[in-house]
Enzyme design. Sequence first.
Site, PDB file in Angstrom:
ATOM      1  CG  HIS A  43      -0.305   0.348   2.488  1.00  0.00           C
ATOM      2  ND1 HIS A  43       0.409  -0.577   3.211  1.00  0.00           N
ATOM      3  CD2 HIS A  43      -0.222   1.503   3.181  1.00  0.00           C
ATOM      4  CE1 HIS A  43       0.878  -0.005   4.297  1.00  0.00           C
ATOM      5  NE2 HIS A  43       0.528   1.256   4.310  1.00  0.00           N
TER       6      HIS A  43
HETATM    7  C1  UD1 Z   1      -2.376   5.458   5.671  1.00  0.00           C
HETATM    8  C2  UD1 Z   1      -1.106   5.995   6.331  1.00  0.00           C
HETATM    9  C3  UD1 Z   1      -0.047   4.898   6.357  1.00  0.00           C
HETATM   10  C4  UD1 Z   1      -0.589   3.626   6.993  1.00  0.00           C
HETATM   11  C5  UD1 Z   1      -1.851   3.205   6.236  1.00  0.00           C
HETATM   12  C6  UD1 Z   1      -2.457   1.952   6.811  1.00  0.00           C
HETATM   13  C7  UD1 Z   1      -0.681   8.408   6.003  1.00  0.00           C
HETATM   14  C8  UD1 Z   1       0.157   9.390   5.309  1.00  0.00           C
HETATM   15  N1  UD1 Z   1      -0.543   7.117   5.613  1.00  0.00           N
HETATM   16  O1  UD1 Z   1      -2.060   5.198   4.315  1.00  0.00           O
HETATM   17  O2  UD1 Z   1       1.041   5.336   7.133  1.00  0.00           O
HETATM   18  O3  UD1 Z   1       0.384   2.598   6.878  1.00  0.00           O
HETATM   19  O4  UD1 Z   1      -2.806   4.290   6.335  1.00  0.00           O
HETATM   20  O5  UD1 Z   1      -3.453   1.477   5.962  1.00  0.00           O
HETATM   21  O6  UD1 Z   1      -1.419   8.759   6.880  1.00  0.00           O
HETATM   22  N2  UD1 Z   1      -9.215   4.563   0.904  1.00  0.00           N
HETATM   23  C9  UD1 Z   1     -10.469   4.011   0.776  1.00  0.00           C
HETATM   24  N3  UD1 Z   1     -11.138   3.679   1.924  1.00  0.00           N
HETATM   25  C10 UD1 Z   1     -10.622   3.872   3.156  1.00  0.00           C
HETATM   26  C11 UD1 Z   1      -9.347   4.451   3.266  1.00  0.00           C
HETATM   27  C12 UD1 Z   1      -8.653   4.774   2.139  1.00  0.00           C
HETATM   28  O7  UD1 Z   1     -10.983   3.820  -0.314  1.00  0.00           O
HETATM   29  O8  UD1 Z   1     -11.291   3.521   4.156  1.00  0.00           O
HETATM   30  C13 UD1 Z   1      -8.447   4.855  -0.320  1.00  0.00           C
HETATM   31  C14 UD1 Z   1      -8.688   6.211  -0.892  1.00  0.00           C
HETATM   32  O9  UD1 Z   1      -8.610   6.117  -2.281  1.00  0.00           O
HETATM   33  C15 UD1 Z   1      -7.508   6.987  -0.381  1.00  0.00           C
HETATM   34  C16 UD1 Z   1      -6.402   5.957  -0.388  1.00  0.00           C
HETATM   35  O10 UD1 Z   1      -7.069   4.741  -0.053  1.00  0.00           O
HETATM   36  O11 UD1 Z   1      -7.233   8.107  -1.169  1.00  0.00           O
HETATM   37  C17 UD1 Z   1      -5.292   6.228   0.588  1.00  0.00           C
HETATM   38  O12 UD1 Z   1      -5.803   6.373   1.908  1.00  0.00           O
HETATM   39  P1  UD1 Z   1      -5.031   7.292   2.970  1.00  0.00           P
HETATM   40  O13 UD1 Z   1      -5.705   7.212   4.278  1.00  0.00           O
HETATM   41  O14 UD1 Z   1      -4.827   8.639   2.426  1.00  0.00           O
HETATM   42  O15 UD1 Z   1      -3.602   6.617   3.074  1.00  0.00           O
HETATM   43  P2  UD1 Z   1      -3.194   5.094   3.215  1.00  0.00           P
HETATM   44  O16 UD1 Z   1      -2.556   4.693   1.962  1.00  0.00           O
HETATM   45  O17 UD1 Z   1      -4.309   4.237   3.717  1.00  0.00           O
END
Ligand code: UD1
Length: 380
Positions: A211
């Site tokens: 991820h």
């Molecule tokens: C975040 C953390 C990372 C952690 C990870 C665990 C930051 C910078 N990164 O990364 O350190 O290891 O969480 O999972 O805070 N999305 C969904 N549904 C959700 C959540 C996310 O669809 O419930 C998708 C969205 O497209 C979003 C993308 O995942 O834009 C990234 O989510 P985000 O929370 O921004 O960062 P993570 O990659 O999950």
Amino acid sequence: MSNGSTLEIVSVVGARPQFVKLAPVSRAFEHVGCINHSVIHTGQHYDDRMSAVFFDELDLPRPQFDLGVGSASHGAQTGAMLAKLEDCFLKRPPDAVVVYGDTNSTLAAALAATKIHVPVVHIEAGLRSFNRSMPEEINRVATDHICDRLYSPTPTGMQNLANENLDSRALLSGDVMRDVVMHNIELARERSRIMQTLDVGKHQFGLLTLHRPINTTPDALQELMILLDDMARQHVELLFPVHPRTRAILNEKHFIVPSSIRMIEPLAYLDMLQVVEAARVVVTDSGGLQKEAAYLRTLCITVRDETEWTETVEMGVNTLTGRDADNIQAAFSAAMINTDRFSDLVMNEMKVQFGNGDAAELIARDLTSWLMTHSAFPVE
Ligand code: UD1
């Protein structure tokens, strides 16, 4: 102290690994007795499989507020959290705010609290990858420097904090994720039916998760899928619970994942523990999974160039490969030959480096006495 006898402590969480870390800490706060603990969910992770399922399974306190911030760019997401958290803390100022790990939710909460002079404490302080291109590294460094009390999971973390002149605020607590694994593994063995559901046998498969931004660009994902398809065909099928970030990119690019890599939905916590323990090898770029694999005696291949958990590499239970084909090939071959699930010597060393599964209890006791000494209204 807010009413003279009870400490009002607020934990701020928002992303999946923080829900896991919250579990032992909220239980330990309950044991202390004089703490009124509440939870704010920023809404960074909002899918049921990324959030609600953890609150149910780990019996976490229901959030007092869910800020519903959702996905956005780093600045927009962190900024939205900052404004909303400040509002919450101003309405009812707590005695302390607790932040966990290294996500945007961690940094936003630490900044919001410290700006209005609410003491902030950081659980999982002192970790460094020394790679400033990772958003998590910026979040960690900034958070440690603005927090008032730092709980570090490892001696290496303590050393990193000393190198940044932060050791006077720091305490070696051990790893709260070790607490959660030790507390839940028996339950996972008893309750999880995931092996039957997926129809996989013990040690007959590998577990893959990806991820990190660095591994989820279309080019990086393509490169990894080709390399890992090759490994899966030579060795074992790879189960791939797909993070929403990764799934969105795969969908957007109409990417076909090879059939040797079996895509599944994100796993709930007990199912994840069961699968990690049963896997022949874990292949990941997650921080938490590197340790969960180590605690459950499963070898890990980390497809990154550096790790915050260097101890696992030094103990020989985790190999850093980046996306280098030769490194990945060598690490897979070694993992397939190695059937010994770690010696007692290694497991003892793990205790020395990550604690004995009582990190949260230590944090709860220390935080209580620290707040009583540092509070504006110390208890008589
Ligand atoms: C975040 C953390 C990372 C952690 C990870 C665990 C930051 C910078 N990164 O990364 O350190 O290891 O969480 O999972 O805070 N999305 C969904 N549904 C959700 C959540 C996310 O669809 O419930 C998708 C969205 O497209 C979003 C993308 O995942 O834009 C990234 O989510 P985000 O929370 O921004 O960062 P993570 O990659 O999950």
